[in-house]
Design an enzyme around this catalytic site. Structure first.
Site, PDB file in Angstrom:
ATOM      1  N   SER A  77       0.812  -1.207   0.000  1.00 31.76           N
ATOM      2  CA  SER A  77       0.000   0.000   0.000  1.00 31.76           C
ATOM      3  C   SER A  77       0.851   1.265   0.000  1.00 31.76           C
ATOM      4  O   SER A  77       0.515   2.249  -0.670  1.00 31.76           O
ATOM      5  CB  SER A  77      -0.927   0.006   1.216  1.00 31.76           C
ATOM      6  OG  SER A  77      -1.768  -1.123   1.213  1.00 31.76           O
ATOM      7  N   HIS A 100       0.732   4.679   4.318  1.00 28.04           N
ATOM      8  CA  HIS A 100       0.053   5.403   3.240  1.00 28.04           C
ATOM      9  C   HIS A 100       0.611   6.821   3.090  1.00 28.04           C
ATOM     10  O   HIS A 100       0.942   7.248   1.980  1.00 28.04           O
ATOM     11  CB  HIS A 100      -1.448   5.465   3.526  1.00 28.04           C
ATOM     12  CG  HIS A 100      -2.138   4.167   3.260  1.00 28.04           C
ATOM     13  ND1 HIS A 100      -3.505   4.077   3.070  1.00 28.04           N
ATOM     14  CD2 HIS A 100      -1.678   2.900   3.147  1.00 28.04           C
ATOM     15  CE1 HIS A 100      -3.844   2.830   2.851  1.00 28.04           C
ATOM     16  NE2 HIS A 100      -2.748   2.086   2.913  1.00 28.04           N
TER      17      HIS A 100
END
Length: 289
Positions: free
Chosen positions: A191, A239
């Site tokens: 991610s 993230h």
């Protein structure tokens, strides 16, 4: 000796010729001569250069970032997806492999066992965790995002620059996770790297004056999933770390310059981002030890 005899072709000495290669000046016969913009060239010079004194790649089509345009502009993306899939299958086949690859700052596996984790020198976890997934929905979602976002970005940047962006984004996300997360909290997944590609896409769209609305909507959805209390186990540190890293690297890769100046800025940007990630890792390691 007949001094008036013409020299022989360097590849066929028995064939006299009055023609020489315009680049290396070796004599060449009609079979070996290849028409150039000025005169004729020998096969070796044609294979070794563009006819202008530069390498064959000098006149090749270039991407907006200066990378070479290739026949398969999504090859690196396919390879990255293949590596993630292979690691996923390996984790299913080898018990305990995930624990050895996931991002963990400092932990003890069982009472009396030695301390392990990044703080003990297992720095490989900062990148191996980027390729690690243990749930099928997790790897499927990340690989789908990698294909959708990464494919066009690779075509725009070129293979080498795109790979550097992906790896640095993954490293940046891991570094922020290591810095801000409890050392015994396991973290894994692509991610962070994918968010880095999204950050680079925003920079690319702005640089090329594309319509920003679709990219900003995607970015908004990513931030919503990151911070909204919807029951998903998401590392916001990975993230945000990947997103910021990807945007910073893209700013350097897409600098509006040309030639050696652009290559120097691109190299310096990647080096600076790498050193920043290293500095975060060093600070956290010092705190844990």
């Amino acid at each position: 000796m007949d001094t008036d005899r013409l020299p022989g072709c360097y590849r066929h000495p028995d064939r006299d010729t009055g023609i020489s290669c315009t680049r290396c000046e070796r004599p060449i016969c009609p079979e070996c001569m290849i028409s150039a913009s000025v005169g004729f060239q020998c096969p070796e010079c044609v294979r070794g250069g563009s006819g202008t004194g530069h390498s064959p790649a000098a006149n090749a089509p270039r991407t907006v970032a200066g990378g070479l345009v290739t026949a398969d502009p999504q090859l690196v993306t396919k390879i990255l997806i293949g590596i993630n899939a292979a690691v996923f299958l390996a984790v299913l086949a080898v018990p305990g492999l995930a624990v050895r690859l996931e991002l963990l700052g400092r932990y003890v596996e069982y009472f009396g066992a030695p301390v392990e984790g990044i703080s003990t020198g297992q720095y490989h976890r900062l990148l191996t965790s980027v390729f690690l997934h243990v749930e099928w929905w997790h790897v499927f979602g990340n690989m789908l995002a990698l294909w959708v976002i990464g494919g066009p970005l690779e075509a725009a940047l070129g293979r080498a620059r795109y790979l550097a962006l992906y790896l640095l984004s993954g490293l940046g996300g891991s570094a922020l996770v290591y810095l801000l997360t409890a050392p015994n909290t396991p973290t894994l997944g692509a991610s962070g790297a994918v968010c880095g590609l999204l950050g680079a896409t925003v920079v690319l769209a702005r640089r090329l004056r594309y319509e920003l609305r679709p990219v900003l909507v995607t970015l908004g959805l990513m931030l919503f999933v990151t911070f909204a209390p919807i029951g998903l186990s998401v590392s916001w540190q990975a993230h945000i770390g990947g997103l910021v890293t990807g945007a910073l690297v893209a700013l350097g890769l897409l600098v509006p310059a040309a030639g050696r100046g652009r290559a120097l800025v691109q190299t310096a940007t990647c080096a600076a981002v790498f050193l920043l990630a290293v500095a975060l890792v060093v600070v956290r390691t010092a705190a844990l030890t």
